[in-house]
Design a protein around this motif. Structure first.
Motif, PDB file in Angstrom:
ATOM      1  N   GLU A   1       0.892  -1.155   0.178  1.00  6.43           N
ATOM      2  CA  GLU A   1       0.197   0.114  -0.039  1.00  6.43           C
ATOM      3  C   GLU A   1       0.775   1.144   0.150  1.00  6.43           C
ATOM      4  OE1 GLU A   1      -2.485   0.471   3.619  1.00  6.43           O
ATOM      5  OE2 GLU A   1      -4.035   1.225   2.419  1.00  6.43           O
TER       6      GLU A   1
ATOM      7  N   GLU B   1      -1.856   3.705   6.951  1.00  9.38           N
ATOM      8  CA  GLU B   1      -3.122   3.608   7.628  1.00  9.38           C
ATOM      9  C   GLU B   1      -3.025   4.195   9.168  1.00  9.38           C
ATOM     10  OE1 GLU B   1      -5.831   2.565   6.281  1.00  9.38           O
ATOM     11  OE2 GLU B   1      -5.063   1.323   4.349  1.00  9.38           O
TER      12      GLU B   1
ATOM     13  N   ASP C   1       1.354  -0.160  -9.719  1.00 13.91           N
ATOM     14  CA  ASP C   1       2.111   0.641  -9.283  1.00 13.91           C
ATOM     15  C   ASP C   1       3.032   1.069 -10.151  1.00 13.91           C
ATOM     16  OD1 ASP C   1       4.014  -1.468 -10.140  1.00 13.91           O
ATOM     17  OD2 ASP C   1       4.266  -2.556  -8.375  1.00 13.91           O
TER      18      ASP C   1
ATOM     19  N   LYS D   1      -4.064   7.780  -7.025  1.00 13.84           N
ATOM     20  CA  LYS D   1      -2.999   7.333  -5.884  1.00 13.84           C
ATOM     21  C   LYS D   1      -2.102   6.581  -6.718  1.00 13.84           C
ATOM     22  CE  LYS D   1      -3.817   7.164  -2.021  1.00 13.84           C
ATOM     23  NZ  LYS D   1      -3.840   8.481  -1.688  1.00 13.84           N
TER      24      LYS D   1
ATOM     25  N   VAL E   1      -4.816  -0.073  -8.081  1.00 10.54           N
ATOM     26  CA  VAL E   1      -4.146   0.353  -6.624  1.00 10.54           C
ATOM     27  C   VAL E   1      -4.909  -0.517  -5.483  1.00 10.54           C
ATOM     28  CG1 VAL E   1      -3.572   1.835  -4.724  1.00 10.54           C
ATOM     29  CG2 VAL E   1      -3.046   2.540  -7.224  1.00 10.54           C
TER      30      VAL E   1
ATOM     31  N   GLN F   1      -3.034  -3.557  -4.369  1.00 10.92           N
ATOM     32  CA  GLN F   1      -2.093  -3.147  -3.019  1.00 10.92           C
ATOM     33  C   GLN F   1      -2.829  -3.141  -1.776  1.00 10.92           C
ATOM     34  OE1 GLN F   1       0.902  -3.088  -4.156  1.00 10.92           O
ATOM     35  NE2 GLN F   1       0.690  -2.587  -6.429  1.00 10.92           N
ATOM     36  N   TYR F   2      -4.190  -2.678  -1.744  1.00  9.84           N
ATOM     37  CA  TYR F   2      -4.613  -2.778  -0.511  1.00  9.84           C
ATOM     38  C   TYR F   2      -5.035  -4.136  -0.215  1.00  9.84           C
ATOM     39  CZ  TYR F   2      -5.471   1.835  -1.808  1.00  9.84           C
ATOM     40  OH  TYR F   2      -5.214   3.265  -2.169  1.00  9.84           O
TER      41      TYR F   2
ATOM     42  N   LYS G   1      -3.061  -6.904  -0.911  1.00  9.54           N
ATOM     43  CA  LYS G   1      -2.202  -7.544  -0.649  1.00  9.54           C
ATOM     44  C   LYS G   1      -1.688  -7.093   0.770  1.00  9.54           C
ATOM     45  CE  LYS G   1       0.212  -9.995  -2.893  1.00  9.54           C
ATOM     46  NZ  LYS G   1       0.091 -11.494  -2.867  1.00  9.54           N
ATOM     47  N   GLU G   2      -2.017  -5.889   1.063  1.00 14.48           N
ATOM     48  CA  GLU G   2      -1.564  -5.296   2.386  1.00 14.48           C
ATOM     49  C   GLU G   2      -2.435  -6.029   3.632  1.00 14.48           C
ATOM     50  OE1 GLU G   2       0.676  -2.734   2.748  1.00 14.48           O
ATOM     51  OE2 GLU G   2       0.548  -2.907   4.863  1.00 14.48           O
TER      52      GLU G   2
ATOM     53  N   SER H   1      -8.989   1.423   0.774  1.00 14.19           N
ATOM     54  CA  SER H   1      -7.599   1.416   1.501  1.00 14.19           C
ATOM     55  C   SER H   1      -7.549   0.033   2.147  1.00 14.19           C
ATOM     56  CB  SER H   1      -7.504   2.230   2.683  1.00 14.19           C
ATOM     57  OG  SER H   1      -8.624   2.083   3.846  1.00 14.19           O
ATOM     58  N   ALA H   2      -6.468  -0.356   2.608  1.00 13.35           N
ATOM     59  CA  ALA H   2      -6.253  -1.500   3.390  1.00 13.35           C
ATOM     60  C   ALA H   2      -7.103  -1.742   4.623  1.00 13.35           C
ATOM     61  CB  ALA H   2      -4.837  -1.804   3.661  1.00 13.35           C
ATOM     62  N   ASN H   3      -7.139  -0.544   5.243  1.00 13.47           N
ATOM     63  CA  ASN H   3      -7.892  -0.448   6.558  1.00 13.47           C
ATOM     64  C   ASN H   3      -9.409  -0.642   6.233  1.00 13.47           C
ATOM     65  OD1 ASN H   3      -6.246  -0.446   8.694  1.00 13.47           O
ATOM     66  ND2 ASN H   3      -6.827   1.703   9.393  1.00 13.47           N
TER      67      ASN H   3
ATOM     68  N   ARG I   1      -9.923  -4.055   6.082  1.00 10.08           N
ATOM     69  CA  ARG I   1     -10.052  -4.776   7.582  1.00 10.08           C
ATOM     70  C   ARG I   1     -11.301  -4.505   8.221  1.00 10.08           C
ATOM     71  NH1 ARG I   1      -4.602  -2.178   7.714  1.00 10.08           N
ATOM     72  NH2 ARG I   1      -2.970  -3.752   7.197  1.00 10.08           N
TER      73      ARG I   1
ATOM     74  N   THR J   1      -6.975  -0.418  13.484  1.00  8.32           N
ATOM     75  CA  THR J   1      -5.534  -0.310  13.711  1.00  8.32           C
ATOM     76  C   THR J   1      -5.252   0.887  14.503  1.00  8.32           C
ATOM     77  OG1 THR J   1      -5.103   0.855  11.730  1.00  8.32           O
ATOM     78  CG2 THR J   1      -4.645  -1.671  11.476  1.00  8.32           C
ATOM     79  N   CYS J   2      -6.159   1.698  14.805  1.00 10.98           N
ATOM     80  CA  CYS J   2      -5.928   2.814  15.328  1.00 10.98           C
ATOM     81  C   CYS J   2      -6.150   2.929  16.877  1.00 10.98           C
ATOM     82  CB  CYS J   2      -6.852   3.842  14.765  1.00 10.98           C
ATOM     83  SG  CYS J   2      -6.227   5.821  15.287  1.00 10.98           S
TER      84      CYS J   2
END
Lengths: 186, 578
Positions: free
Chosen positions: A58, A62, B133, B162, B237, B240-241, B243-244, B309-311, B314, B322-323
């Motif tokens: 990414e 995050e 990418d 992005k 893109v 990538q999210y 894979k993350e 996004s990856a988040n 999730r 994650t925060c």
């Protein structure tokens, strides 16, 4: 490692992030950077991410994952502090730039930002603007901040200086190196 | 092989160079602009700014027909302008390869909408290639030319903000010079009159069918089998999210979005227990896959708006956060006009005169927000002038006595001039203000047809905007210094009052152009300052208030333009030499 550089459009945050990215690449890492261009750059709140590791997917960090948050302005530090990991490091250029919402009286600039943030975060402050002005060019503020941040990111000082020298315009190499050193020692 | 860290847009330019591209034409637009700027550095590639995207695509098409690899670049809304040639070029096909780079803006970082170019590719029956990418941005670009020439079709190359504006590591290769194709006259292929077009429509359909059959073997469509409980079909893109957030999941990564590799997708869905389609914006992949009767999950879980996004993944799939900290309350910092911006001067006068503006696309759109609050409408490039004309035709000439249209110099040449021709022809009485700052400002200072320089930095003819307006028959054309506040006030008052179509060209260079700093700085005499706040109404970011309510000007931020001085009745502000 996850690094986030925040500030106000026009402060030179982009160059700082690019130098971090290049230094990490020279250090043998996979690197990704995410930048802001266009309308958002015009005096707005700007964010750049730099990630380096053996493999990075990414291009952005995050919330809650940032190791080092570099803020060029106090309010922007407050705005993005929640991106830090619990043990992450916050570096703040100790200056205040009022957003238009404050200038026109619609909002108040928060008081005691630094002491509030210090309660929950490992925080380092620097007055990069004064240092830059003292050496005669207020534009190298970003290099002073870079210097102050470099020791929290890693790599040898010489590696940073080598990338800096290869990145900034030739005429400004000397003053940028001086700015970096002063930030690094501060 | 040399490794370098490159912006997605720089990597696309590098890909063009390595692919042997010889001609590129473009109009600037975030997030596509830097492609042309990087490409212009290669002497082997002719690179230009066209006045708009339609012209750019037609130029590239001409070069392709003449037999050299060619490309056009634009942002997503630019493709709307270029869609006239686009849909018909799908019929003619190409001679040498033709690739159209289109940069979408999910999340609307710097645009007026968030449309999805993949939908346009489908409706135009054009293949669309999408990298994820910087290295892919370069490599897939060369592949796009292979597809274009193999299947005799223009190819759309989609990037997103992005991708365009993130940097990652690229392996540099050498340029491969491609031999020019021989041009052969062919009326059935290149002259799209009905008899030819009917024939070519069949070719388009057959081509798309053939590509769909071949698509499972395209090397840019790639299956990564891992844990087969959960799998994703994705591209760009968002890959990538995935894979993350889910490094162990199986992934079908698509490099060509149109046409889709049906056999590959069917096999993937059969092999993997639960398949998610993870695509930003519209359900372009999902709707087709569902139409084939396959059981997948998609937009019922993932939004059609903004960036992913990856988040986000999730949160939706695992309910994970994650925060550790809560987000603090902080006053917003929206973008603003720079200190010393000539647009601020014009807007301060319009604000004082309580005049509404039909606005346009550029930095000056920021004239819509407080405290200037002048602009009432912004739709698309060039629309300010036609909107004003429509208002007059709807409600009569008196209705627009407190209205003007405001448009930048580059935007005026893009499509504003057509609207002005319409005003002349259909007897409008309105006032059009061209905010001439001698550059394309918002996208980062690109040359245009009135600056006297080309993209390559060569000197050229500079179109005289005043003469252009006069030549199309505008009866009243006034040129004025954008910082002449009393003068502006007078000419604006007069022209909105009069029944004569007027163009006011307010001239002053963009404050960010090299060497544009005024040799002054502005200072406040706090003894004379009456704290009335009039000067703050111009919304200059260099001005703030002291604790006691008097105004202070930040010396570093102040550009020295002196606009604030015009709004102090007490003579408290002075312009002194730097």
């Amino acid at each position: 490692m996850n690094i986030m550089v925040v500030g106000v459009g026009g402060q030179g945050t982009l160059l700082t992030s690019r130098i971090i990215g290049k230094t990490a690449l020279q250090g043998g890492y996979d690197v990704k950077l995410s930048e802001v261009h266009g309308m958002a750059q015009r005096g707005g709140s700007v964010v750049t991410f730099v990630r380096f590791d053996s493999k990075v997917y990414e291009p952005v960090c995050e919330e809650g994952t940032v190791d080092v948050l570099i803020s060029f302005e106090r309010l922007e530090a407050l705005r993005y502090a929640h991106f830090l990991k619990p043990d992450g490091t916050l570096i703040v250029n100790d200056t205040r730039i009022d957003p238009m919402t404050v200038v026109i009286g619609a909002k108040e600039y928060p008081q005691d930002i630094l002491s509030t943030l210090a309660k929950s975060h490992k925080i380092y402050t620097i007055d990069a603007g004064s240092i830059a002005r003292e050496i005669g060019n207020s534009k190298v503020l970003n290099t002073v901040v870079l210097g102050a941040s470099a020791k929290h990111i890693g790599f040898e000082k010489e590696e940073w200086l080598r990338v800096l020298e290869a990145t900034v315009p030739p005429k400004t190499i000397e003053i940028n190196k001086k700015a970096f050193e002063l930030g690094y020692e501060a | 092989m040399e490794k370098r860290i490159m912006l997605g847009n720089e990597a696309i330019a590098r890909g063009a160079y390595e692919a042997g591209v010889k001609v590129s034409s473009a109009y600037p637009g975030t997030p596509s602009t830097e492609i042309s700027e990087f490409l212009a550095k290669y002497d082997e590639v002719y690179t230009e700014w066209a006045p708009n995207e339609k012209v750019a695509l037609e130029v590239a098409a001409g070069s392709s027909i003449a037999g050299v690899r060619s490309m056009a670049c634009m942002k997503h809304v630019g493709l709307n302008v270029a869609s006239d040639p686009l849909y018909t070029l799908a019929y003619t096909g190409v001679n040498a390869g033709l690739v159209i780079v289109v940069a979408d803006d999910p999340g609307i970082a710097s645009s007026q909408n968030e449309q999805d170019t993949r939908m346009i590719a489908r409706s135009a029956h054009l293949p669309l290639v999408e990298p994820s990418d910087s290295n892919e941005a370069k490599e897939f670009f060369k592949y796009a030319f292979e597809l274009s020439e193999r299947y005799d079709t223009p190819v759309i190359y989609r990037t997103t903000t992005k991708l365009s504006h993130s940097q990652s590591v690229v392996d540099l290769c050498e340029r491969v010079e491609v031999e020019d194709k021989v041009y052969e006259r062919s009326v059935p292929k290149y002259v799209m009159m009905p008899a030819s077009a009917i024939g070519r429509h069949k070719v388009v359909e057959a081509r798309e069918d053939k590509m769909a059959l071949d698509a499972p073997s395209f090397p840019v469509n790639r299956v990564e089998y891992n844990d087969k409980k959960i799998g994703f079909i994705t591209s760009g893109v968002p890959y990538q999210y995935v894979k993350e957030a889910c490094p162990n999941a199986s992934v079908l990564k698509l490099g060509v979005i149109n046409p889709l590799p049906r056999a590959l997708i069917e096999e993937f869905v059969k092999e993997v227990e639960t398949v998610y389609i993870f695509e930003e914006l519209e359900p372009v992949i999902e709707e087709q896959v569902r139409a084939w009767g396959l059981d997948v999950k998609g937009k019922e879980l993932f939004t059609k708006q903004g960036e992913y996004s990856a988040n986000m993944l999730r949160r939706v799939l695992f309910n994970e956060e994650t925060c550790a900290f809560t987000k603090a309350e902080a006053p917003a910092r929206p973008p603003i006009l720079c200190p010393g911006c000539p647009h601020r001067s014009v807007f301060s006068v319009l604000n004082k005169l309580k005049i509404h503006a039909a606005g346009d696309i550029g930095c000056y759109t920021l004239g819509a927000v407080a405290p200037l609050s002048v602009i009432d409408t912004t739709i698309c490039m060039g629309s300010s002038i036609s909107l004003l004309h429509g208002m007059e035709k709807a409600k009569g000439k008196d209705y627009i006595k407190n209205w003007v249209a405001t448009i930048g110099d580059s935007t005026f040449l893009h499509t504003g001039v057509n609207s002005l021709i319409n005003m002349v022809y259909n007897k409008s009485t309105g006032t059009v203000m061209i905010l001439d700052n001698r550059t394309t400002g918002m996208t980062g200072h690109q040359e245009h047809a009135a600056t006297g320089k080309t993209l390559k930095g060569e000197d050229t003819y500079a179109i005289d905007l005043a003469e252009l307006c006069r030549s199309i028959g505008v009866p009243n054309v006034i040129e004025i210094n954008a910082f002449d506040v009393p003068g502006l006030e007078e000419v604006i008052k007069e022209s909105v009052k009069s029944d004569t179509l007027t163009v006011i060209i307010a001239k002053a260079p963009c404050a960010l152009l090299k060497g544009q700093k005024f040799p002054f700085k502005c200072q406040v005499d706090s003894e004379k300052c009456k704290k009335c706040g009039m000067c703050m109404k111009i919304g200059c970011p260099a001005m703030t208030k002291n604790e006691d309510g008097t105004v202070k000007i930040d010396e570093t931020m102040c550009n020295g333009c002196g606009l604030c001085k015009n709004y102090c009745k007490f003579g408290a502000i002075s312009q002194v030499e730097r």
